[in-house]
Design an enzyme around this catalytic site. Structure first.
Site, mmCIF file in Angstrom:
data_model
loop_
_atom_site.group_PDB
_atom_site.id
_atom_site.type_symbol
_atom_site.label_atom_id
_atom_site.label_comp_id
_atom_site.label_asym_id
_atom_site.label_seq_id
_atom_site.Cartn_x
_atom_site.Cartn_y
_atom_site.Cartn_z
ATOM 1 N N SER A 64 64.776 30.670 81.410
ATOM 2 C CA SER A 64 65.077 29.746 80.326
ATOM 3 C C SER A 64 66.549 29.384 80.431
ATOM 4 O O SER A 64 67.379 30.243 80.752
ATOM 5 C CB SER A 64 64.813 30.425 78.977
ATOM 6 O OG SER A 64 65.353 29.621 77.952
ATOM 7 N N TYR A 74 68.974 28.924 85.024
ATOM 8 C CA TYR A 74 68.262 28.358 86.173
ATOM 9 C C TYR A 74 68.945 28.775 87.486
ATOM 10 O O TYR A 74 68.286 28.914 88.512
ATOM 11 C CB TYR A 74 68.206 26.824 86.068
ATOM 12 C CG TYR A 74 67.427 26.288 84.867
ATOM 13 C CD1 TYR A 74 66.543 27.084 84.144
ATOM 14 C CD2 TYR A 74 67.572 24.961 84.463
ATOM 15 C CE1 TYR A 74 65.829 26.581 83.061
ATOM 16 C CE2 TYR A 74 66.860 24.443 83.387
ATOM 17 C CZ TYR A 74 66.002 25.259 82.679
ATOM 18 O OH TYR A 74 65.301 24.745 81.609
ATOM 19 N N HIS A 83 64.928 16.466 85.789
ATOM 20 C CA HIS A 83 64.257 16.799 87.060
ATOM 21 C C HIS A 83 65.164 16.673 88.277
ATOM 22 O O HIS A 83 65.148 17.537 89.149
ATOM 23 C CB HIS A 83 63.013 15.928 87.245
ATOM 24 C CG HIS A 83 61.905 16.260 86.299
ATOM 25 N ND1 HIS A 83 60.734 15.542 86.228
ATOM 26 C CD2 HIS A 83 61.779 17.239 85.367
ATOM 27 C CE1 HIS A 83 59.941 16.065 85.304
ATOM 28 N NE2 HIS A 83 60.561 17.082 84.754
ATOM 29 N N LYS A 114 55.978 15.618 86.672
ATOM 30 C CA LYS A 114 56.099 14.172 86.548
ATOM 31 C C LYS A 114 56.855 13.877 85.267
ATOM 32 O O LYS A 114 56.865 14.751 84.385
ATOM 33 C CB LYS A 114 54.744 13.461 86.568
ATOM 34 C CG LYS A 114 53.598 14.099 85.771
ATOM 35 C CD LYS A 114 53.717 14.351 84.316
ATOM 36 C CE LYS A 114 53.938 13.182 83.418
ATOM 37 N NZ LYS A 114 53.922 13.615 81.960
ATOM 38 N N ASP A 132 56.326 9.080 80.668
ATOM 39 C CA ASP A 132 55.509 10.234 80.284
ATOM 40 C C ASP A 132 54.016 10.011 80.512
ATOM 41 O O ASP A 132 53.335 10.892 81.033
ATOM 42 C CB ASP A 132 55.731 10.622 78.821
ATOM 43 C CG ASP A 132 55.221 12.034 78.597
ATOM 44 O OD1 ASP A 132 55.936 12.978 78.975
ATOM 45 O OD2 ASP A 132 54.083 12.196 78.111
HETATM 46 N N1 LIG Z 1 51.362 17.653 84.028
HETATM 47 C C1 LIG Z 1 51.124 17.503 82.741
HETATM 48 O O1 LIG Z 1 49.999 17.420 82.280
HETATM 49 C C2 LIG Z 1 52.243 17.454 81.794
HETATM 50 C C3 LIG Z 1 51.996 17.581 80.439
HETATM 51 C C4 LIG Z 1 53.087 17.613 79.586
HETATM 52 C C5 LIG Z 1 54.360 17.458 80.090
HETATM 53 N N2 LIG Z 1 54.549 17.275 81.419
HETATM 54 C C6 LIG Z 1 55.904 17.100 81.965
HETATM 55 O O2 LIG Z 1 56.567 18.359 81.922
HETATM 56 C C7 LIG Z 1 57.910 18.196 81.524
HETATM 57 C C8 LIG Z 1 58.180 19.063 80.296
HETATM 58 O O3 LIG Z 1 57.319 18.686 79.249
HETATM 59 P P1 LIG Z 1 56.934 19.704 78.066
HETATM 60 O O4 LIG Z 1 55.903 19.026 77.236
HETATM 61 O O5 LIG Z 1 56.641 21.035 78.607
HETATM 62 O O6 LIG Z 1 58.303 19.724 77.261
HETATM 63 P P2 LIG Z 1 58.840 20.858 76.282
HETATM 64 O O7 LIG Z 1 57.707 21.586 75.647
HETATM 65 O O8 LIG Z 1 59.835 20.200 75.400
HETATM 66 O O9 LIG Z 1 59.570 21.881 77.251
HETATM 67 C C9 LIG Z 1 60.670 21.509 78.033
HETATM 68 C C10 LIG Z 1 61.471 22.753 78.403
HETATM 69 O O10 LIG Z 1 62.560 22.329 79.201
HETATM 70 C C11 LIG Z 1 63.692 23.152 78.940
HETATM 71 N N3 LIG Z 1 64.861 22.324 78.630
HETATM 72 C C12 LIG Z 1 66.050 22.364 79.276
HETATM 73 N N4 LIG Z 1 66.923 21.529 78.748
HETATM 74 C C13 LIG Z 1 66.305 20.923 77.711
HETATM 75 C C14 LIG Z 1 66.718 19.961 76.747
HETATM 76 N N5 LIG Z 1 67.958 19.429 76.740
HETATM 77 N N6 LIG Z 1 65.827 19.590 75.822
HETATM 78 C C15 LIG Z 1 64.581 20.079 75.804
HETATM 79 N N7 LIG Z 1 64.142 21.004 76.697
HETATM 80 C C16 LIG Z 1 65.002 21.422 77.641
HETATM 81 C C17 LIG Z 1 63.345 24.052 77.767
HETATM 82 O O11 LIG Z 1 63.083 25.345 78.301
HETATM 83 P P3 LIG Z 1 64.268 26.451 78.386
HETATM 84 O O12 LIG Z 1 65.119 26.317 77.154
HETATM 85 O O13 LIG Z 1 63.538 27.710 78.409
HETATM 86 O O14 LIG Z 1 65.029 26.205 79.618
HETATM 87 C C18 LIG Z 1 62.060 23.482 77.209
HETATM 88 O O15 LIG Z 1 61.215 24.459 76.715
HETATM 89 C C19 LIG Z 1 58.124 16.702 81.308
HETATM 90 O O16 LIG Z 1 58.711 16.121 82.436
HETATM 91 C C20 LIG Z 1 56.726 16.151 81.123
HETATM 92 O O17 LIG Z 1 56.565 14.827 81.589
HETATM 93 C C21 LIG Z 1 53.538 17.303 82.278
#
Ligand SMILES: NC(=O)c1ccc[n+]([C@@H]2O[C@H](COP(=O)([O-])OP(=O)(O)OC[C@H]3O[C@@H](n4cnc5c(N)ncnc54)[C@H](OP(=O)(O)O)[C@@H]3O)[C@@H](O)[C@H]2O)c1
Length: 393
Positions: free
Chosen positions: A48, A74, A95, A113, A201
């Site tokens: 994290s 990281y 990314h 993505k 997204d």
């Molecule tokens: N393949 C799929 O089906 C799918 C579905 C949803 C999302 N996604 C992709 O996955 C990525 C993350 O989406 P998510 O829905 O998992 O988002 P999320 O729940 O908001 O999680 C993002 C994570 O990134 C880290 N992070 C680092 N800097 C950050 C910042 N400034 N603001 C917010 N988070 C930050 C945080 O973890 P730490 O604090 O622990 O570092 C956070 O928990 C996106 O690029 C999205 O397009 C893919």
């Protein structure tokens, strides 16, 4: 003769958000539950950017083995010599810097993505992976679904004649009575600092269907970069809320229409009664893929001379009964394992060149739609100490 043991890929998970949870739980399922016996996965560590405790809580939430390490940065994750591959699961704004951090440390990378915010960033990542001779792949999980493989095979076999058009939609109705959408302005879906907007997204999945049915199937020697016409409606944060893109391949006489919106839904009533999310239209018939576009479970084949007959093919996602889990992201993880086992640096199912063309298409759509993002997240200059890498928000 003794059976050979499966190749095991050792994963490091970068970020602890929603998709990191889905993916890591899939990594921890038993491959045999999906009839996979040649590869397996091990979760070595998670990191994290905010706190080590958050990574530890994440690992216990997903029921990772007690051997899995928790990191509070990281940088520590990418320096762990026990890790083969880093899964980048941060917002797309991050990314480029995060994937560069891992590639620069000599790690293989699977990056969520949308791969990056700009095509120039993707180009830089690919160049770096090539120079470092490491594996790099965009985590568009849908491509690796048995359903997608079957549909591509049908298209290539001519089952519906020449395919001339694909219409694909991934939209969610998040409209609220006050004219807004039900995401807080700081949420990554609409926050411009986190590269928010429908296209990066959701629209990437509509484009995935357009590209895997019209571009991926083009013979290598005839690969044609598309002409792009796009229109975007802007949300008050500056992000796109409704986007429509025409992707034209004039030499192949084919055309894709990729749609996405935060105002209306592909699935109007939540019961899939609104028709297919994707229509792949050929001279001899159509394939209808029932949505959502990112996780489809059924497709239909309708032949022009079929006399009204519809062939329905269900493709359920196998569940590991012991863990009571199976989301469908394990197939892309299996692809990474097979590529690394076989010494490949890119996947044939989503080659670097195709990720590049898709990013160029999104670049052009954003340009035509007048969407711009802050310099910090559009820069293609790697900085290990960027706040995007250190978590200093
Ligand atoms: N393949 C799929 O089906 C799918 C579905 C949803 C999302 N996604 C992709 O996955 C990525 C993350 O989406 P998510 O829905 O998992 O988002 P999320 O729940 O908001 O999680 C993002 C994570 O990134 C880290 N992070 C680092 N800097 C950050 C910042 N400034 N603001 C917010 N988070 C930050 C945080 O973890 P730490 O604090 O622990 O570092 C956070 O928990 C996106 O690029 C999205 O397009 C893919």
């Amino acid at each position: 003769m003794a059976a050979t043991s499966p190749f095991t890929l050792k994963w490091g998970i970068m970020a602890t958000g929603w998709i990191a949870e889905m993916f890591t739980k899939d990594l921890l399922t038993n491959p045999a539950a999906r009839d996979v016996h040649d590869v397996g996965h091990e979760v070595v560590a998670a990191a994290s950017s905010s706190a080590k405790q958050r990574a530890a809580d994440f690992l216990s939430m997903v029921k990772a083995p007690t051997s899995a390490k928790a990191y509070g940065s990281y940088h520590e994750l990418v320096a762990d010599p026990d890790i083969d591959i880093i899964y980048v699961a941060t917002p797309h704004s991050h990314h480029f810097q995060n994937a560069m951090l891992a590639l620069d440390a000599g790690k293989n990378v699977l990056c969520e993505k949308s791969l990056t915010v700009t095509a120039a960033q993707t180009r830089k990542l690919i160049e770096t992976a090539r120079v470092k001779k490491v594996f790099f792949m965009e985590a568009v999980w849908t491509r690796y679904f048995p359903l997608s493989i079957k549909v591509r095979e049908l298209v290539q076999s001519g089952a519906i004649g020449n395919v001339y058009r694909t219409i694909a939609d991934l939209s969610f109705n998040r409209d609220t009575a006050d004219g807004k959408v039900d995401f807080d302005d700081s949420h990554r879906m609409v926050n411009i600092d986190l590269a928010g907007g429908a296209l990066l997204d959701l629209g990437i999945y509509s484009l995935t269907w357009v590209f895997q049915t019209l571009y991926h199937v083009q013979p290598e020697k005839d690969k044609e970069s598309p002409k792009v016409v796009a229109a975007m409606n802007k949300y008050h944060t500056g992000a796109d809320e409704t986007t429509s893109i025409i992707v034209q391949f004039p030499e192949h006489k084919s055309m894709g229409i990729a749609l996405t919106s935060l105002r209306v839904s592909t699935d109007v009533d939540g019961h899939n009664t609104g028709g297919p999310a994707i229509r792949i239209q050929g001279s001899g018939g159509e394939i209808h893929v029932m949505g959502p576009a990112y996780r489809p479970l059924q497709f239909k084949v309708i032949k022009k001379d079929g006399g009204g007959k519809v062939e329905v093919v269900d493709c359920p996602i196998p569940k590991d009964e012991e863990r009571d889990w199976g989301h469908g992201m394990f197939w892309e993880a299996d692809e990474c394992a097979r590529c690394l086992r076989d010494g490949k640096v890119e996947s044939e199912t989503l080659p670097w060149s195709e990720s590049m063309v898709i990013m160029e298409t999104m670049d052009e759509a954003l340009r035509q739609g007048g969407i711009t993002y802050p310099e910090l997240i559009m820069s293609d200059v790697f900085d290990a100490q960027s706040p995007l890498n250190t978590g200093k928000r």
